[in-house]
Write a protein that holds these residues in place. Structure first.
Motif, PDB file in Angstrom:
ATOM      1  N   THR A 185     -42.800  64.019 -46.647  1.00  0.00           N
ATOM      2  CA  THR A 185     -42.424  64.555 -47.751  1.00  0.00           C
ATOM      3  C   THR A 185     -41.633  65.800 -47.188  1.00  0.00           C
ATOM      4  O   THR A 185     -42.334  66.369 -46.725  1.00  0.00           O
ATOM      5  CB  THR A 185     -43.590  64.816 -48.728  1.00  0.00           C
TER       6      THR A 185
ATOM      7  N   ASN B 241     -36.422  69.280 -47.376  1.00  0.00           N
ATOM      8  CA  ASN B 241     -35.279  69.589 -46.815  1.00  0.00           C
ATOM      9  C   ASN B 241     -34.696  68.326 -46.083  1.00  0.00           C
ATOM     10  O   ASN B 241     -33.052  68.336 -45.813  1.00  0.00           O
ATOM     11  CB  ASN B 241     -35.448  70.982 -46.055  1.00  0.00           C
TER      12      ASN B 241
ATOM     13  N   ALA C 199     -34.717  64.462 -44.865  1.00  0.00           N
ATOM     14  CA  ALA C 199     -34.880  63.247 -45.417  1.00  0.00           C
ATOM     15  C   ALA C 199     -36.109  62.929 -44.356  1.00  0.00           C
ATOM     16  O   ALA C 199     -36.212  61.608 -44.702  1.00  0.00           O
ATOM     17  CB  ALA C 199     -33.676  62.881 -46.068  1.00  0.00           C
ATOM     18  N   ALA C 200     -35.382  62.555 -43.738  1.00  0.00           N
ATOM     19  CA  ALA C 200     -35.603  61.298 -42.306  1.00  0.00           C
ATOM     20  C   ALA C 200     -36.093  62.296 -40.401  1.00  0.00           C
ATOM     21  O   ALA C 200     -34.372  62.887 -40.941  1.00  0.00           O
ATOM     22  CB  ALA C 200     -35.123  60.312 -41.909  1.00  0.00           C
TER      23      ALA C 200
ATOM     24  N   GLU D  23     -31.855  63.742 -40.203  1.00  0.00           N
ATOM     25  CA  GLU D  23     -31.255  63.638 -41.071  1.00  0.00           C
ATOM     26  C   GLU D  23     -32.554  64.616 -42.664  1.00  0.00           C
ATOM     27  O   GLU D  23     -33.157  64.209 -43.065  1.00  0.00           O
ATOM     28  CB  GLU D  23     -31.091  62.509 -41.694  1.00  0.00           C
TER      29      GLU D  23
ATOM     30  N   LEU E  18     -31.804  66.351 -47.197  1.00  0.00           N
ATOM     31  CA  LEU E  18     -31.074  65.680 -47.715  1.00  0.00           C
ATOM     32  C   LEU E  18     -29.883  65.400 -48.336  1.00  0.00           C
ATOM     33  O   LEU E  18     -29.674  64.770 -49.285  1.00  0.00           O
ATOM     34  CB  LEU E  18     -32.597  66.700 -49.060  1.00  0.00           C
ATOM     35  N   ASN E  19     -29.540  66.824 -47.762  1.00  0.00           N
ATOM     36  CA  ASN E  19     -27.396  66.800 -48.239  1.00  0.00           C
ATOM     37  C   ASN E  19     -26.829  65.471 -47.408  1.00  0.00           C
ATOM     38  O   ASN E  19     -25.895  65.209 -47.385  1.00  0.00           O
ATOM     39  CB  ASN E  19     -27.517  67.973 -48.043  1.00  0.00           C
TER      40      ASN E  19
ATOM     41  N   ARG F 107     -26.083  65.170 -40.596  1.00  0.00           N
ATOM     42  CA  ARG F 107     -27.477  64.313 -39.316  1.00  0.00           C
ATOM     43  C   ARG F 107     -26.886  65.519 -38.103  1.00  0.00           C
ATOM     44  O   ARG F 107     -26.008  65.507 -37.597  1.00  0.00           O
ATOM     45  CB  ARG F 107     -27.087  62.929 -39.125  1.00  0.00           C
TER      46      ARG F 107
END
Length: 72
Positions: free
Chosen positions: A10, A13, A15-16, A29, A31-32, A35
């Motif tokens: 979690t 800012n 995501a992955a 990557e 959250l916006n 990448r």
């Protein structure tokens, strides 16, 4: 490429995150949707990143400003 996906986490800012050990390539990557790929990242550092409690803090302290990167 043989990507290794980081364990679920979690973050406010990020995501992955994934890593290709053969190419020493780390991809983050956000959250916006943006990448970034960081080059010549050693496997030990990628493993430490995967295990870090705060991905954002680790990225800021140990990756950004230390490795070449490009936006994908």
């Amino acid at each position: 490429m043989a990507w290794h996906e980081f364990a679920p986490f979690t973050s406010s800012n990020i995501a992955a995150i994934r890593y290709d050990e053969d190419q020493l390539l780390l991809e983050v990557e956000f959250l916006n949707g943006s990448r970034y790929q960081y080059y010549e990242v050693p496997p030990q550092l990628a493993q430490a990143f995967d295990q870090a409690g705060s991905k954002g803090e680790f990225l800021a302290a140990s990756i950004k400003g230390h490795y070449r990167y490009s936006r994908v």
